[in-house]
Design an enzyme around this catalytic site. Structure first.
Site, PDB file in Angstrom:
ATOM      1  N   VAL A  11       0.822  -1.210   0.000  1.00  0.00           N
ATOM      2  CA  VAL A  11       0.000   0.000   0.000  1.00  0.00           C
ATOM      3  C   VAL A  11       0.859   1.264   0.000  1.00  0.00           C
ATOM      4  CG1 VAL A  11      -1.537   1.377   1.486  1.00  0.00           C
ATOM      5  CG2 VAL A  11      -2.089  -0.990   0.962  1.00  0.00           C
ATOM      6  N   THR A 122      -5.279  -0.332   7.408  1.00  0.00           N
ATOM      7  CA  THR A 122      -6.631  -0.725   7.829  1.00  0.00           C
ATOM      8  C   THR A 122      -6.616  -0.871   9.353  1.00  0.00           C
ATOM      9  OG1 THR A 122      -6.935  -1.876   5.747  1.00  0.00           O
ATOM     10  CG2 THR A 122      -8.410  -2.497   7.543  1.00  0.00           C
ATOM     11  N   LYS A 211     -14.039   0.851   5.987  1.00  0.00           N
ATOM     12  CA  LYS A 211     -13.065  -0.063   5.352  1.00  0.00           C
ATOM     13  C   LYS A 211     -13.355  -1.520   5.726  1.00  0.00           C
ATOM     14  CE  LYS A 211      -9.442  -1.874   3.524  1.00  0.00           C
ATOM     15  NZ  LYS A 211      -9.354  -2.095   2.091  1.00  0.00           N
ATOM     16  N   PHE A 256     -17.049 -10.157  -7.781  1.00  0.00           N
ATOM     17  CA  PHE A 256     -16.872 -10.961  -6.561  1.00  0.00           C
ATOM     18  C   PHE A 256     -17.871 -12.108  -6.462  1.00  0.00           C
ATOM     19  CE2 PHE A 256     -14.043  -7.628  -5.779  1.00  0.00           C
ATOM     20  CZ  PHE A 256     -13.102  -8.109  -4.895  1.00  0.00           C
ATOM     21  N   GLY A 260     -14.538 -20.399  -5.955  1.00  0.00           N
ATOM     22  CA  GLY A 260     -13.153 -20.870  -5.973  1.00  0.00           C
ATOM     23  C   GLY A 260     -12.797 -21.603  -4.693  1.00  0.00           C
ATOM     24  N   GLY A 264      -8.252 -15.599   0.035  1.00  0.00           N
ATOM     25  CA  GLY A 264      -7.023 -15.503   0.830  1.00  0.00           C
ATOM     26  C   GLY A 264      -6.525 -14.080   0.741  1.00  0.00           C
ATOM     27  N   CYS A 267      -5.605  -9.166   3.162  1.00  0.00           N
ATOM     28  CA  CYS A 267      -6.645  -8.324   3.763  1.00  0.00           C
ATOM     29  C   CYS A 267      -7.876  -9.079   4.250  1.00  0.00           C
ATOM     30  CB  CYS A 267      -7.068  -7.251   2.765  1.00  0.00           C
ATOM     31  SG  CYS A 267      -5.749  -6.075   2.433  1.00  0.00           S
TER      32      CYS A 267
HETATM   33  N1  LIG Z   1      -2.010  -5.160   0.593  1.00  0.00           N
HETATM   34  C1  LIG Z   1      -3.189  -4.691   0.191  1.00  0.00           C
HETATM   35  O1  LIG Z   1      -3.707  -5.036  -0.891  1.00  0.00           O
HETATM   36  C2  LIG Z   1      -3.941  -3.706   1.046  1.00  0.00           C
HETATM   37  C3  LIG Z   1      -5.053  -3.030   0.521  1.00  0.00           C
HETATM   38  C4  LIG Z   1      -5.728  -2.124   1.312  1.00  0.00           C
HETATM   39  C5  LIG Z   1      -5.296  -1.892   2.611  1.00  0.00           C
HETATM   40  N2  LIG Z   1      -4.226  -2.563   3.119  1.00  0.00           N
HETATM   41  C6  LIG Z   1      -3.776  -2.260   4.476  1.00  0.00           C
HETATM   42  O2  LIG Z   1      -2.623  -1.420   4.390  1.00  0.00           O
HETATM   43  C7  LIG Z   1      -1.725  -1.701   5.477  1.00  0.00           C
HETATM   44  C8  LIG Z   1      -0.360  -2.042   4.921  1.00  0.00           C
HETATM   45  O3  LIG Z   1      -0.478  -3.229   4.163  1.00  0.00           O
HETATM   46  P1  LIG Z   1       0.699  -3.728   3.209  1.00  0.00           P
HETATM   47  O4  LIG Z   1       0.172  -4.909   2.488  1.00  0.00           O
HETATM   48  O5  LIG Z   1       1.232  -2.577   2.445  1.00  0.00           O
HETATM   49  O6  LIG Z   1       1.780  -4.177   4.311  1.00  0.00           O
HETATM   50  P2  LIG Z   1       3.316  -4.576   4.092  1.00  0.00           P
HETATM   51  O7  LIG Z   1       3.629  -5.539   5.152  1.00  0.00           O
HETATM   52  O8  LIG Z   1       3.543  -4.935   2.660  1.00  0.00           O
HETATM   53  O9  LIG Z   1       4.116  -3.215   4.339  1.00  0.00           O
HETATM   54  C9  LIG Z   1       4.241  -2.597   5.576  1.00  0.00           C
HETATM   55  C10 LIG Z   1       5.598  -1.905   5.611  1.00  0.00           C
HETATM   56  O10 LIG Z   1       5.663  -1.066   6.764  1.00  0.00           O
HETATM   57  C11 LIG Z   1       6.996  -1.086   7.237  1.00  0.00           C
HETATM   58  N3  LIG Z   1       7.017  -0.566   8.620  1.00  0.00           N
HETATM   59  C12 LIG Z   1       6.466  -1.104   9.728  1.00  0.00           C
HETATM   60  N4  LIG Z   1       6.663  -0.287  10.783  1.00  0.00           N
HETATM   61  C13 LIG Z   1       7.329   0.805  10.332  1.00  0.00           C
HETATM   62  C14 LIG Z   1       7.810   1.999  10.931  1.00  0.00           C
HETATM   63  N5  LIG Z   1       7.609   2.249  12.226  1.00  0.00           N
HETATM   64  N6  LIG Z   1       8.465   2.890  10.162  1.00  0.00           N
HETATM   65  C15 LIG Z   1       8.667   2.644   8.852  1.00  0.00           C
HETATM   66  N7  LIG Z   1       8.224   1.536   8.227  1.00  0.00           N
HETATM   67  C16 LIG Z   1       7.556   0.635   8.948  1.00  0.00           C
HETATM   68  C17 LIG Z   1       7.412  -2.522   7.077  1.00  0.00           C
HETATM   69  O11 LIG Z   1       8.809  -2.665   7.082  1.00  0.00           O
HETATM   70  C18 LIG Z   1       6.791  -2.853   5.718  1.00  0.00           C
HETATM   71  O12 LIG Z   1       7.691  -2.596   4.650  1.00  0.00           O
HETATM   72  C19 LIG Z   1      -2.386  -2.822   6.272  1.00  0.00           C
HETATM   73  O13 LIG Z   1      -3.124  -2.264   7.323  1.00  0.00           O
HETATM   74  C20 LIG Z   1      -3.318  -3.461   5.270  1.00  0.00           C
HETATM   75  O14 LIG Z   1      -4.415  -4.097   5.883  1.00  0.00           O
HETATM   76  C21 LIG Z   1      -3.523  -3.454   2.358  1.00  0.00           C
END
Ligand SMILES: NC(=O)c1ccc[n+]([C@@H]2O[C@H](COP(=O)([O-])OP(=O)(O)OC[C@H]3O[C@@H](n4cnc5c(N)ncnc54)[C@H](O)[C@@H]3O)[C@@H](O)[C@H]2O)c1
Length: 438
Positions: A11, A122, A211, A256, A260, A264, A267
């Site tokens: 994200v 989130t 969300k 949606f 399947g 997974g 999220c």
């Molecule tokens: N992946 C998705 O498709 C998606 C979609 C919508 C929302 N979200 C939400 O977004 C958030 C992030 O998800 P993601 O998939 O990007 O996670 P991710 O694990 O890919 O990335 C998180 C990053 O944050 C870094 N981090 C943690 N603590 C830190 C700090 N104090 N300072 C600097 N960096 C720090 C980690 O090293 C990591 O690189 C979650 O809450 C997730 O639920 C994800």
């Protein structure tokens, strides 16, 4: 505007790169030195289509940079986004907010001029209020609404289509408690006004809940069609036609509704569970979401038995080819992928597993070390007693079935994504099983 993005994951990196493409100046910060190192070298730490070119273009233009140091990034920022992980807390399924709170503490120490601290992760209801409390406690000299504001701006992007989702979203939701914060957020998203993207301003709590409600609804839709698929199998109906028949109803919508192996990803599993836990803890349990979590977990676990059944009952001493390991195509994300349930269950039943995934094998090796990774689908299929299509990558959509049939020890295909047509597969001599189609 100047933006700091804390967290350069799926994200944070996409949001940061897209904001910079809008013309803002963005500094992405991460604690993971390996990630920052790769980004500084122009390498992507994740696979997301189009991200490498987007990042390169904006780095080149001087609008996007990467650092390990929040201290270096903060001065002059109009908004600091917290986009760190919020995984399931071990044991109870609530969202683990330790990364969000740690980031808030770090931000608090560095606040100078007015800045909006935005939770993009989130986060459950009440997190924004807690972040504000953390900042007030760390910095009693700061007045909320005057020196800083805390806003909620959940992200709805999908991995694999993240850039277009960010740049052309169905809507942007902003939860803020004061006009100053709303003004900054409006300015950040101004480039989207051209597309007339609805920007919904709400209170912080409403935004946080929106969300979770969105993800829970989508997960429910998938789970619903999966259960309809089970009925289809029993009565000889076709779930894809049922999905079309209901999806053309504008009140239902056709997205949606693909049956399947169970949802997974990073999220839905954790967010449905976290919403169920929040609901229980506020005394308003959501039995629908609780059922969805339970049904989906059981469904992922039941897939191996389906494969064994197609292969004649027992998998002892047999070789199974697994095509696709990531939770969906066009990502390398393995978090909560159905493959993480399916592969160990196949192995437990005595099968040897050979697998291929176009982008996910590097990540998969961390979770599934005891299988043979192949350089392509045909290599995985060679000598296999059964094959299972777990992820519908384009590379698996038009396999040469004559070649597959000759390569395999016996032509058995379990198609968990309904990519192929049952009749054609049977005519090609395959024992073919799919989902919700007789
Ligand atoms: N992946 C998705 O498709 C998606 C979609 C919508 C929302 N979200 C939400 O977004 C958030 C992030 O998800 P993601 O998939 O990007 O996670 P991710 O694990 O890919 O990335 C998180 C990053 O944050 C870094 N981090 C943690 N603590 C830190 C700090 N104090 N300072 C600097 N960096 C720090 C980690 O090293 C990591 O690189 C979650 O809450 C997730 O639920 C994800």
């Amino acid at each position: 505007m100047r933006i700091v993005m804390i967290g350069t994951g799926y994200v944070g990196l996409v949001s940061g790169a897209c904001f910079s493409d809008f013309g803002h100046e963005v500094v992405c910060v991460d604690k993971d030195a390996g990630k920052i190192d790769r980004l500084l070298k122009g390498e992507m730490p994740i696979y997301e289509p189009g991200l490498d070119t987007l990042v390169a273009r904006n780095v080149e233009a001087g609008r996007l940079s990467f650092t390990l140091s929040l201290e270096e990034a903060m001065p002059g920022a109009d908004a600091v986004f917290i986009a760190v992980g919020t995984p399931s807390r071990r044991g109870d399924g609530h969202a683990d907010l330790s990364y969000v709170y740690a980031a808030a503490e770090e931000v608090a120490k560095l606040i100078g001029d007015y800045v909006v601290v935005v939770t993009k992760s989130t986060v459950p209801v009440g997190t924004g209020a807690e972040v504000e409390k953390i900042i007030r406690e760390a910095r009693p000299d700061l007045v909320p609404g005057d020196n800083f504001s805390v806003a909620s701006n959940p992200e709805f992007l999908r991995e694999g289509a993240a850039i277009s989702d960010f740049k052309r979203p169905d809507r942007v939701v902003v939860g803020a408690e004061d006009e100053k914060a709303r003004d900054v957020m409006r300015e950040l998203y101004r480039p989207l006004f051209i597309n007339e993207t609805p920007i919904l301003f709400t209170g912080r709590t409403t935004s946080e809940l929106t969300k979770y409600a969105a993800n829970a609804f989508l997960a429910t839709k998938i789970t619903f069609i999966n259960e309809i698929a089970d009925i289809c199998e029993k009565v000889g109906a076709d779930v894809q036609q049922v999905a079309k028949g209901i999806g053309l109803d504008g009140r239902i919508g056709k997205k949606f509704l693909h049956a399947g192996p169970g949802y997974g990803g990073s999220c839905f599993p954790k967010d449905t569970l976290a919403l169920a836990r929040t609901a229980q803890s506020v005394g308003a349990p959501t039995r629908i979401v609780e059922a969805v979590v339970e049904i989906n977990d059981a469904r992922k676990r039941s897939m191996a038995a389906r494969i064994a059944d197609a292969a004649g009952g027992s998998l002892k001493g047999k070789t199974v080819a697994v095509l696709g390991l990531t939770f969906k195509p066009n990502t390398d994300d393995m978090r909560d992928s159905p493959a993480l349930d399916i592969v160990p269950a196949l192995q437990k039943m005595g099968a040897t597993v050979k697998a291929h995934d176009p982008e996910g094998m590097h990540e998969a090796k961390k979770h599934l070390p005891d299988l043979t990774y192949c350089s392509g689908p045909y290599e995985a299929l060679e000598g296999a007693d059964a094959a299972v299509l777990v992820t519908e990558w384009d590379a698996y959509r038009a396999l040469d079935m004559d070649r597959v049939s000759k390569l395999m020890a016996s032509p058995v295909l379990v198609d968990l994504r309904n990519v192929y047509t049952p009749q054609i597969m049977r005519e090609a001599g395959f024992t073919y099983r799919s989902i919700g189609r007789s």
